[in-house]
Design a protein around this motif. Structure first.
Motif, PDB file in Angstrom:
ATOM      1  N   ASN A  64       8.484   8.689  26.365  1.00  0.00           N
ATOM      2  CA  ASN A  64       8.982   8.657  24.988  1.00  0.00           C
ATOM      3  C   ASN A  64      10.346   7.979  24.947  1.00  0.00           C
ATOM      4  O   ASN A  64      11.391   8.637  24.855  1.00  0.00           O
ATOM      5  CB  ASN A  64       9.054  10.067  24.404  1.00  0.00           C
ATOM      6  N   PRO A  68      10.706  10.500  19.260  1.00  0.00           N
ATOM      7  CA  PRO A  68       9.368  10.964  18.877  1.00  0.00           C
ATOM      8  C   PRO A  68       9.310  11.289  17.383  1.00  0.00           C
ATOM      9  O   PRO A  68      10.311  11.712  16.784  1.00  0.00           O
ATOM     10  CB  PRO A  68       9.171  12.224  19.716  1.00  0.00           C
ATOM     11  N   SER A  72       7.102  16.539  17.127  1.00  0.00           N
ATOM     12  CA  SER A  72       7.384  16.175  18.517  1.00  0.00           C
ATOM     13  C   SER A  72       8.823  15.704  18.701  1.00  0.00           C
ATOM     14  O   SER A  72       9.302  15.622  19.827  1.00  0.00           O
ATOM     15  CB  SER A  72       6.424  15.069  18.983  1.00  0.00           C
ATOM     16  N   SER A 121       1.830   8.346  27.525  1.00  0.00           N
ATOM     17  CA  SER A 121       3.024   7.736  26.939  1.00  0.00           C
ATOM     18  C   SER A 121       2.684   6.950  25.673  1.00  0.00           C
ATOM     19  O   SER A 121       1.567   6.447  25.526  1.00  0.00           O
ATOM     20  CB  SER A 121       3.673   6.776  27.948  1.00  0.00           C
ATOM     21  N   PRO A 122       3.645   6.801  24.761  1.00  0.00           N
ATOM     22  CA  PRO A 122       3.452   5.920  23.606  1.00  0.00           C
ATOM     23  C   PRO A 122       3.223   4.475  24.041  1.00  0.00           C
ATOM     24  O   PRO A 122       3.467   4.101  25.197  1.00  0.00           O
ATOM     25  CB  PRO A 122       4.764   6.069  22.831  1.00  0.00           C
ATOM     26  N   PHE A 335       9.734  15.399  26.005  1.00  0.00           N
ATOM     27  CA  PHE A 335       9.950  14.164  25.235  1.00  0.00           C
ATOM     28  C   PHE A 335      11.416  13.763  25.111  1.00  0.00           C
ATOM     29  O   PHE A 335      11.782  13.015  24.198  1.00  0.00           O
ATOM     30  CB  PHE A 335       9.327  14.265  23.836  1.00  0.00           C
ATOM     31  N   ARG A 440      -2.185  14.151  21.861  1.00  0.00           N
ATOM     32  CA  ARG A 440      -0.794  14.092  22.274  1.00  0.00           C
ATOM     33  C   ARG A 440       0.193  14.113  21.120  1.00  0.00           C
ATOM     34  O   ARG A 440       1.382  14.349  21.324  1.00  0.00           O
ATOM     35  CB  ARG A 440      -0.556  12.844  23.124  1.00  0.00           C
ATOM     36  N   ALA A 441      -0.249  13.844  19.918  1.00  0.00           N
ATOM     37  CA  ALA A 441       0.640  13.825  18.750  1.00  0.00           C
ATOM     38  C   ALA A 441      -0.225  13.823  17.505  1.00  0.00           C
ATOM     39  O   ALA A 441      -1.456  13.710  17.578  1.00  0.00           O
ATOM     40  CB  ALA A 441       1.545  12.588  18.786  1.00  0.00           C
ATOM     41  N   GLN A 448       6.694   4.432  10.179  1.00  0.00           N
ATOM     42  CA  GLN A 448       7.538   4.421  11.366  1.00  0.00           C
ATOM     43  C   GLN A 448       8.295   3.099  11.489  1.00  0.00           C
ATOM     44  O   GLN A 448       9.275   2.999  12.214  1.00  0.00           O
ATOM     45  CB  GLN A 448       6.682   4.629  12.616  1.00  0.00           C
ATOM     46  N   GLU A 460       0.562   3.855  16.685  1.00  0.00           N
ATOM     47  CA  GLU A 460       0.533   5.282  16.349  1.00  0.00           C
ATOM     48  C   GLU A 460      -0.730   5.933  16.899  1.00  0.00           C
ATOM     49  O   GLU A 460      -0.695   7.065  17.391  1.00  0.00           O
ATOM     50  CB  GLU A 460       0.636   5.459  14.841  1.00  0.00           C
ATOM     51  N   THR A 463      -0.289   6.543  20.583  1.00  0.00           N
ATOM     52  CA  THR A 463       0.530   7.720  20.859  1.00  0.00           C
ATOM     53  C   THR A 463      -0.311   8.989  20.802  1.00  0.00           C
ATOM     54  O   THR A 463      -0.096   9.925  21.582  1.00  0.00           O
ATOM     55  CB  THR A 463       1.685   7.810  19.861  1.00  0.00           C
ATOM     56  N   PRO A 466      -3.528   8.308  24.394  1.00  0.00           N
ATOM     57  CA  PRO A 466      -3.084   7.253  25.316  1.00  0.00           C
ATOM     58  C   PRO A 466      -3.820   7.184  26.647  1.00  0.00           C
ATOM     59  O   PRO A 466      -3.475   6.371  27.496  1.00  0.00           O
ATOM     60  CB  PRO A 466      -1.624   7.650  25.559  1.00  0.00           C
TER      61      PRO A 466
END
Length: 598
Positions: A64, A68, A72, A121-122, A335, A440-441, A448, A460, A463, A466
């Motif tokens: 991250n 985040p 998050s 990871s993003p 994060f 994960r999110a 964003q 997005e 994220t 992933p």
């Protein structure tokens, strides 16, 4: 000798190691011995007996680099009057500033991490196999980290590449410069090559400055194979955390290192969600539970502190060691939202830590400080490479689709997407199940970037999912489907249930007042209003992790008639594109498929 000496070239670590805003501070006791003098000032008789060493730590960064989004990117802070407030937190531009400021005035400072620096990871990091995160950690002057389970998402060879450098074997180099690898050691004391029975990376590392030295031992949770894809841990053995730490503590002591810190990628569950609650206070709201408690109670007293992770929670607690002496155990959420500042008082006479003087506190990586320019430049450079892929719109939503709760709207949406994708592969597909750890999110309605409110971009979506798992189809009997649901709350998942997210049409009651498999009310399990028939055959879509029996769902590893599809992110993107538009955005699922009785 300097605490951190960066040679002109990258430090090389071979894959097979040689055998040779102040939160409420937790303090172990009130005072040092009467003759103690911390700070290490030099008088006419040389340095003082006691030297304070600053240990900065964090865990579960998961690539991250940017702040985040949504929940998050927030922490809950307890106020002096007993109320709470949420604080925006995280982002390596701010983490760098906070760490650099914390080190100011502390010449004896070491920075360590508790694992899962990469993985899940993003897009800005995950798209490039987490090379950007390793580069950022180098710039953060991270001294040492243990491996976590997510360091094995792409297998031991890729982990070795992150340590030692080199271009990706499939995707090659992303820039005109060869990836140089991590300028800090990854520790993996309890991860052995099955053939050689030796650790795949260094088991320990010793930090030194002048006459002060502290050893670090790194382990990940023994249960890593159950929560990582089988390919990621192929050929590896994961040993008991306590036995491994005790083994290498003796090795360090034989080398004259008496001050030891264990970096343990396993964690606990604090009684409070407030990052700055007093873990050691008596009464309601105090304390910690979970696997780390047993580990901390049993690890040799030779270890002076434990930096932990994995559960993404925040705590600064003391847990008695086997000798009955309190010992500091910390975790800084996830994060990059927090970092822990621990003072270890080193006794030059014994070479050990004066436990009675140890103090520690978690601090927020707030966004009200200046951004670190080198991190801003790093993020900009990698975002430029990722933008053509990441900025592509894949759908539209009418409100936030959050990822929290026993049954989350985001998890339901993913399950619906996998059901729809499964029916493209085979129209007879009946239902889909999604593991909560793979969500994960959530998706946020607010833009964003420049894409506009309600627009879901590929970045997005990345994220959220992933891992690049495939969507798999398998046949199960109705009895097996019921058994899968029972495995959510029994067997390996009895102590910490893992509630699968069901696709639309699958409904049942979860009675949390009961125990074990009885929590799933068998007669309540229905598909499109009809009770599951134990003798019938059902076509089920899951991701490849679950299809391999991951997360303790052994029955999901017993399906037949396997069909392997494309990756799960493609399934989500296709579903969003097909079922939403700017004029008709998708509403978040109601998350009402599981009736929970408490």
């Amino acid at each position: 000798m300097q605490a951190k000496s960066r040679p002109a070239g990258r430090r090389a670590y071979v894959l097979l190691a040689s055998a040779a805003g102040l939160a409420t501070a937790a303090a172990l006791a009130s005072a040092l011995p009467a003759d103690a003098h911390t700070g290490g000032g030099h008088g006419q008789h040389g340095p003082s007996r006691y030297q304070d060493v600053q240990l900065l730590s964090f865990n579960d960064l998961h690539g991250n680099l940017e702040p985040p989004s949504g929940s998050s990117g927030r922490v809950t802070e307890q106020q002096a009057d007993g109320t709470t407030k949420t604080v925006d937190a995280g982002g390596v531009e701010y983490l760098a500033t906070h760490l650099r400021e914390a080190r100011r005035g502390n010449p004896y400072s070491v920075t360590a991490a508790g694992g899962d620096m990469v993985g899940a990871s993003p897009l800005i990091s995950g798209l490039f196999h987490d090379e950007p995160t390793i580069e950022a950690l180098d710039k953060l002057d991270l001294d040492v980290t243990t491996v976590g389970n997510h360091e094995f998402d792409e297998g031991a060879r890729e982990l070795a590449r992150l340590q030692n450098g080199g271009c990706h074997p499939t995707d090659g180099c992303y820039t005109d410069k060869k990836f140089k690898g991590a300028d800090f050691p990854y520790l993996a004391a309890n991860v052995l090559d099955e053939k050689t029975q030796r650790p795949i990376l260094k088991p320990y590392w010793v930090w030194k400055k002048k006459d002060v030295k502290i050893g670090f031992i790194g382990v990940t949770l023994e249960g890593t194979p159950g929560i990582v894809s089988a390919d990621g841990v192929k050929g590896l053995a994961f040993k008991d955390e306590v036995e491994t730490i005790d083994k290498y503590a003796k090795v360090l002591q034989r080398q004259g290192v008496q001050s030891i810190v264990a970096l343990v990628h396993e964690g606990g569950f604090p009684a409070s969600a407030n990052y700055n609650y007093d873990c050691d206070s008596p009464g309601a709201g105090s304390g910690i539970s979970g696997p780390i408690v047993d580990i901390a109670k049993n690890v040799t007293p030779a270890v002076d502190a434990l930096v932990t992770g994995h559960t993404h929670t925040a705590y600064v607690c003391t847990i008695d060691d086997p000798a009955g002496r309190p010992r500091m155990v910390t975790s800084a959420a996830s994060f990059g939202r927090l970092y822990t500042d621990t003072t270890l008082t080193y006794d030059r006479r014994t070479g050990d830590i004066a436990r009675t003087a140890v103090k520690s506190a978690n601090h927020v990586v707030s966004r009200d400080v200046a951004k670190a320019p080198d991190m801003t430049a790093l993020i900009s450079r990698w975002n430029t490479l990722a933008a053509p892929i990441g900025n592509r719109p894949i759908g539209y939503i009418s409100a936030d689709v959050n990822s929290i709760g026993t049954e989350s709207p985001m998890g339901d949406l993913i399950a619906d997407a996998q059901l729809a994708y499964g029916r493209k592969l085979d129209p007879e597909t009946d239902l889909a199940l999604m593991n909560p750890g793979g969500v994960r999110a959530g998706l946020t309605y607010a833009a964003q970037g420049s894409e506009g409110d309600g627009v879901v971009t590929y970045a997005e979506g990345f994220t959220v999912q992933p891992f690049a798992n495939t969507v798999n189809l398998q046949d199960f009997t109705g009895a097996q489907v019921l058994q899968v649901l029972k495995e959510q709350v029994s067997g390996a998942n009895a102590a910490a249930p893992k509630i699968l997210l069901p696709s639309s049409g699958l409904t049942y009651t979860l009675d949390l007042t009961k125990t074990g498999a009885d929590r799933v009310v068998t007669g309540s399990v229905k598909l499109n209003g009809t009770a599951i028939d134990p003798a019938a055959t059902y076509r089920v879509a899951t991701n490849s992790f679950l299809a391999g029996g991951g997360d303790g769902f052994t029955t999901l590893g017993q399906g037949t008639g396997d069909v392997v599809g494309s990756d799960d992110l493609t399934a989500l993107a296709d579903y969003l594109t097909a079922n939403s538009s700017a004029s008709a955005p998708l509403a978040p699922p109601a998350a009402d498929r599981i009736t929970v009785v408490r």
